[in-house]
Design a protein around this motif. Structure first.
Motif, short mmCIF file in Angstrom:
data_model
loop_
_atom_site.label_atom_id
_atom_site.label_comp_id
_atom_site.label_asym_id
_atom_site.label_seq_id
_atom_site.Cartn_x
_atom_site.Cartn_y
_atom_site.Cartn_z
N LEU A 15 47.92 33.83 58.94
CA LEU A 15 47.94 35.16 58.35
C LEU A 15 48.12 36.20 59.44
CD1 LEU A 15 47.60 37.14 56.00
CD2 LEU A 15 45.13 37.03 56.37
N GLU A 16 47.41 36.03 60.53
CA GLU A 16 47.47 36.99 61.63
C GLU A 16 48.88 37.00 62.24
OE1 GLU A 16 45.64 39.25 62.53
OE2 GLU A 16 46.28 39.78 64.56
N GLU A 17 49.44 35.82 62.34
CA GLU A 17 50.80 35.70 62.90
C GLU A 17 51.80 36.46 62.03
OE1 GLU A 17 53.60 31.97 63.44
OE2 GLU A 17 51.63 31.63 64.38
N ALA A 18 51.66 36.27 60.71
CA ALA A 18 52.55 36.94 59.77
C ALA A 18 52.34 38.45 59.81
CB ALA A 18 52.32 36.40 58.36
N ARG A 19 51.04 38.83 59.95
CA ARG A 19 50.74 40.27 59.96
C ARG A 19 51.45 40.93 61.16
NH1 ARG A 19 47.88 43.99 62.23
NH2 ARG A 19 47.04 42.59 63.82
N VAL A 20 51.34 40.28 62.35
CA VAL A 20 51.97 40.84 63.54
C VAL A 20 53.50 40.91 63.35
CG1 VAL A 20 52.44 40.44 65.98
CG2 VAL A 20 50.12 40.14 65.08
N GLN A 21 54.01 39.87 62.76
CA GLN A 21 55.48 39.77 62.59
C GLN A 21 56.03 40.92 61.72
OE1 GLN A 21 56.77 36.16 60.76
NE2 GLN A 21 58.95 36.69 60.94
N PHE A 22 55.29 41.25 60.65
CA PHE A 22 55.83 42.24 59.72
C PHE A 22 55.27 43.64 59.93
CE2 PHE A 22 56.59 38.19 57.58
CZ PHE A 22 57.96 38.30 57.35
N THR A 23 53.97 43.76 60.11
CA THR A 23 53.40 45.12 60.16
C THR A 23 52.88 45.50 61.53
OG1 THR A 23 51.17 44.42 59.59
CG2 THR A 23 52.68 44.86 57.76
N GLY A 24 53.10 44.62 62.55
CA GLY A 24 52.61 44.92 63.89
C GLY A 24 53.10 46.28 64.36
N ALA A 25 52.24 47.03 65.09
CA ALA A 25 52.56 48.40 65.50
C ALA A 25 53.66 48.44 66.57
CB ALA A 25 51.29 49.09 66.01
N LYS A 26 53.80 47.38 67.34
CA LYS A 26 54.79 47.42 68.42
C LYS A 26 56.12 46.79 68.02
CE LYS A 26 51.74 47.52 72.41
NZ LYS A 26 50.86 46.54 73.05
N ALA A 27 56.00 45.50 67.60
CA ALA A 27 57.26 44.79 67.35
C ALA A 27 57.40 44.33 65.92
CB ALA A 27 57.36 43.59 68.31
#
Ligand code: PHE
Length: 333
Positions: A15-27
């Motif tokens: 879930l965390e991986e997906a969160r970073v992938q789609f809504t991450g503040a940087k990339a």
């Protein structure tokens, strides 16, 4: 793509991986899309902004849904981890002190032999502790050093010798024989009682002595009571208590002011004689003191140490262990 990804994650790490992938503040992909908005033609901007917001809301909703789903399944897992086939954890229950257990057993046995349990006060006057028991004022057993006289009472005793106001000296009873007197004073014969309780003597505590201990007193007064009855009752009592037929009782000649003749009672169980206490035929003077007619009735009395019996039963070798309140010791019984 984001919705599908969130819907399929199986654990917190994914879930965390997906969160970073789609809504991450940087990339994150949303960020990239937002930056992309700047390059859109002016005319298309409102429509593109609206579209972006819709996508953003949808992605965030999918993320939240995934978070909730995972939290829910963590709860289910906890519930499934409970194994009803495991043995339960035992409850720690308290229990009665070994001396209390012994007292209850003794009452039970003597009750079956027809003896009623009665109680008497632990603070006594000299009449019940001595006088009525045929222990005159000059008797060494009344020595203040051998008894726990109450402080107020001994002050009053001092006043009495000085010829001032007479007040009854009081003491902690040194024997349960006091209860014999209290019962006979208030009930006509026949009498068949036991009394179990604390007695006090200023002894230094060692393996076999303690300034407070318990006695079981027995008294039977009726027509034609003899020593043979005394011995039978004591033998039956000991045999019932230790649950064995090979318990023997032995009498040794002794002296007590309140019994005539008097004996020491010994008991033999599993080899070796053990002293249990004193007994005898109630002295005619005692019967007279309570208003009984010694020509009409006779009686026997006995006083045995409760701790001794309790210690013998459990193989306890030091009486002090009973009163140190060490739960590790007491919980064994
Ligand atoms: N009261 C005596 C004691 O304390 C025991 C006893 C009781 C003796 C009754 C005779 C009769 O040692």
């Amino acid at each position: 793509a984001a919705q599908r990804a969130f819907a399929s994650v199986a654990d917190a790490a994914a879930l965390e991986e997906a969160r970073v992938q789609f809504t991450g503040a940087k990339a994150g992909k949303l960020k990239a899309a937002q930056q992309g908005l700047g390059k859109v033609d002016k005319a298309d901007k409102p429509a593109a902004g609206k579209k972006f917001n819709e996508v953003k809301t949808a992605v965030e909703a999918a993320l939240e849904a995934a978070q909730e789903r995972l939290a829910g399944s963590a709860k289910t897992q906890a519930r499934e981890a409970f194994d009803p086939t495991l043995p339960g954890r035992p409850l720690r229950l308290g229990h009665l002190h070994p001396v209390t257990q012994t007292i209850a057993d003794m009452k039970d046995i003597m009750g079956r032999l027809g003896f009623t349990a009665v109680e008497g006060p632990e603070i006594e006057d000299e009449w019940h502790n001595f006088e009525a028991l045929n222990i005159p004022a000059i008797h060494p057993a009344r020595d203040p050093l051998d008894n726990f006289y109450l402080a107020t009472a001994s002050a009053a005793a001092g006043q009495r010798t000085a010829g001032a106001v007479q007040e009854k000296p009081l003491l902690l009873r040194s024997q349960t024989s006091t209860v014999q007197i209290r019962v006979m004073e208030t009930t006509p014969p026949p009498v068949r009682i036991i009394s179990l309780g604390r007695v006090y003597r200023p002894d230094t505590a060692d393996a076999t002595h303690y300034p407070m201990f318990h006695q079981i007193e027995g008294l039977l007064v009726d027509r034609g009571v003899t020593m043979a009855d005394l011995k039978s009752v004591l033998r039956l009592f000991c045999q019932s208590y230790f649950g064995k037929d090979e318990v023997h009782i032995r009498f040794r000649p002794s002296f007590f002011p309140f019994t005539e003749p008097s004996v020491e009672v010994d008991m033999n169980w599993q080899g070796g004689w053990m002293e249990m206490g004193g007994a005898g035929m109630v002295d005619p003077n005692v019967l007279r003191a309570v208003g009984y007619d010694p020509e009409e009735v006779t009686g026997f009395a006995f006083g045995l140490g409760v701790e001794r019996v309790c210690m013998r039963q459990h193989g306890i070798t030091d009486i002090r262990a009973l009163y140190e309140n060490d739960v590790r010791f007491l919980s064994q019984f």
